[in-house]
Design a protein around this motif. Structure first.
Motif, PDB file in Angstrom:
ATOM      1  N   ILE A 147       1.238  -1.254   0.011  1.00 63.27           N
ATOM      2  CA  ILE A 147       0.427   0.071   0.263  1.00 63.27           C
ATOM      3  C   ILE A 147       1.109   0.974  -0.152  1.00 63.27           C
ATOM      4  N   ILE A 148       1.738   1.042   0.866  1.00 62.74           N
ATOM      5  CA  ILE A 148       3.044   1.954   1.008  1.00 62.74           C
ATOM      6  C   ILE A 148       3.542   2.752  -0.226  1.00 62.74           C
ATOM      7  N   ALA A 149       3.507   1.343  -1.108  1.00 63.20           N
ATOM      8  CA  ALA A 149       4.640   1.704  -2.703  1.00 63.20           C
ATOM      9  C   ALA A 149       3.371   2.047  -3.228  1.00 63.20           C
ATOM     10  N   ASN A 150       2.254   1.615  -3.495  1.00 64.15           N
ATOM     11  CA  ASN A 150       1.523   2.216  -4.211  1.00 64.15           C
ATOM     12  C   ASN A 150       0.606   3.797  -3.751  1.00 64.15           C
ATOM     13  N   CYS A 151       1.151   4.704  -3.064  1.00 61.60           N
ATOM     14  CA  CYS A 151       0.985   5.568  -2.423  1.00 61.60           C
ATOM     15  C   CYS A 151       1.786   6.885  -2.954  1.00 61.60           C
ATOM     16  N   PRO A 152       1.055   7.895  -3.993  1.00 61.45           N
ATOM     17  CA  PRO A 152       2.462   8.688  -4.381  1.00 61.45           C
ATOM     18  C   PRO A 152       2.092  10.213  -4.042  1.00 61.45           C
TER      19      PRO A 152
END
Length: 260
Positions: A75-80
C-alpha cells in the motif's frame, strides 16, 4: 421531486462516509455474512477447542501475521502522496518492529512464536509454514494481491475495515454480542495454561490497533473525497470482511468441526 444523477453521485462528507462503512458492516452482520461472534471465537472462549486444534490455529495464523505487513508495504509503495506515505509508515514500523527505527519493541509477528513455544511447537516447523492449510494460505495471499493490484486508497479501506476494535467504536454495545466471552489471549491463559509472558502479542497488538485504525481513518477522511473513490473503498471493505470471515470459517471447520 426528481433528484439529479449529479446529486446521487455526490461524495459524502468525511464523517458520513466513515459512518457508512460501519453501517455496511452492520448490514453484513444482520444478513449473517459476518457471524458475530464467530463460532471459533465462542469455542475458544469456552475452552472447547482441543489442544491439537489450537496448535494448528497457531501455525496457520502465523502465516497471516508474517505476510500481512507485506500488504501494508505494498500500500505504501502504491501511494503517490508523501504525507500519506509518512502516516502509513508509522503504522508499518509498529508492525514490522520499532527496533528497526531505534525503538524497543520487536515486530508483532515475532511475538507470536512465544505462544507457539509455550505450546511446544518447534520454531523450525513454525517458520517453514509447511503445515499451513493451502486454502488458508490462499486467503492470506489474496489480501496481499488485493493491495498490490488495487489503488492505495482501496488498500487503506480494506485494512481499516478489520483494524482491531474500530468496529466496536461505531457499533452500539448491545450489538457486540460478546457478553461473557473471553478475549483470545485471556482464553489461552485461562483454559490452556499459557503463561502471561507468552501473551505479549495480545497486549501490544490491541493497543496499537486502535492507533492504526485512527491513522487509516484520518487518511480516508482526507483523501477519499469523491463518490467514485468512496464506492471503491466500500467495495474494498466488503472484500476484507468476506476474506476475514472465510479465514475464521476455515479454522473452525477444519480444526473444530472436523475434529468432532
Amino acid at each position: 421531486m426528481m433528484v439529479s444523477s449529479e446529486a446521487n453521485d455526490a461524495a459524502l462528507p468525511p464523517e458520513k462516509f466513515i459512518a457508512k462503512i460501519w453501517q455496511e458492516r452492520q448490514r453484513f452482520v444482520r444478513e449473517g455474512r459476518i457471524k458475530q461472534p464467530h463460532p471459533w471465537q465462542v469455542a475458544l472462549s469456552q475452552g472447547k477447542v482441543s489442544k491439537i486444534a489450537l496448535v494448528e490455529y497457531v501455525k496457520n495464523r502465523y502465516y497471516f501475521l508474517c505476510n500481512i505487513n507485506r500488504k501494508d508495504a505494498q500500500i505504501i509503495a502504491n501511494c503517490p502522496i508523501p504525507e500519506a506515505r509518512r502516516m502509513l509508515l508509522r503504522k508499518y514500523i509498529d508492525e514490522e518492529g520499532q527496533d528497526a527505527a531505534g525503538g524497543r519493541l520487536e515486530s508483532h509477528y515475532e511475538m507470536w512464536p512465544k505462544i507457539s513455544d509455550a505450546l511446544g511447537i518447534p520454531r523450525k516447523l513454525m517458520n517453514s509454514f509447511e503445515d499451513v492449510l493451502p486454502v488458508y494460505r490462499y486467503t492470506v495471499d489474496a489480501v496481499f494481491n488485493f493491495a498490490k493490484l488495487h489503488d492505495w486508497l482501496e488498500g487503506v479501506a480494506a485494512t481499516y475495515a478489520t483494524e482491531g476494535r474500530m468496529w466496536k467504536r461505531y457499533t452500539p454495545k448491545e450489538e457486540h454480542r460478546e457478553e461473557g466471552l473471553l478475549h483470545e489471549g485471556e482464553a489461552l491463559r485461562v483454559h490452556y495454561g499459557l503463561p502471561e509472558e507468552a501473551l505479549q502479542f495480545y497486549h501490544v497488538h490491541s493497543d496499537t490497533n486502535d492507533e492504526h485504525g485512527d491513522i487509516n481513518e484520518a487518511i480516508l477522511k482526507k483523501y477519499c473525497v469523491s463518490h467514485e473513490l468512496q464506492e471503491k473503498a466500500l467495495d474494498a471493505a466488503r472484500f476484507r470482511w468476506e476474506n476475514q470471515e472465510t479465514r475464521h470459517d476455515i479454522i473452525y471447520r477444519y480444526f473444530v468441526l472436523g475434529a468432532s
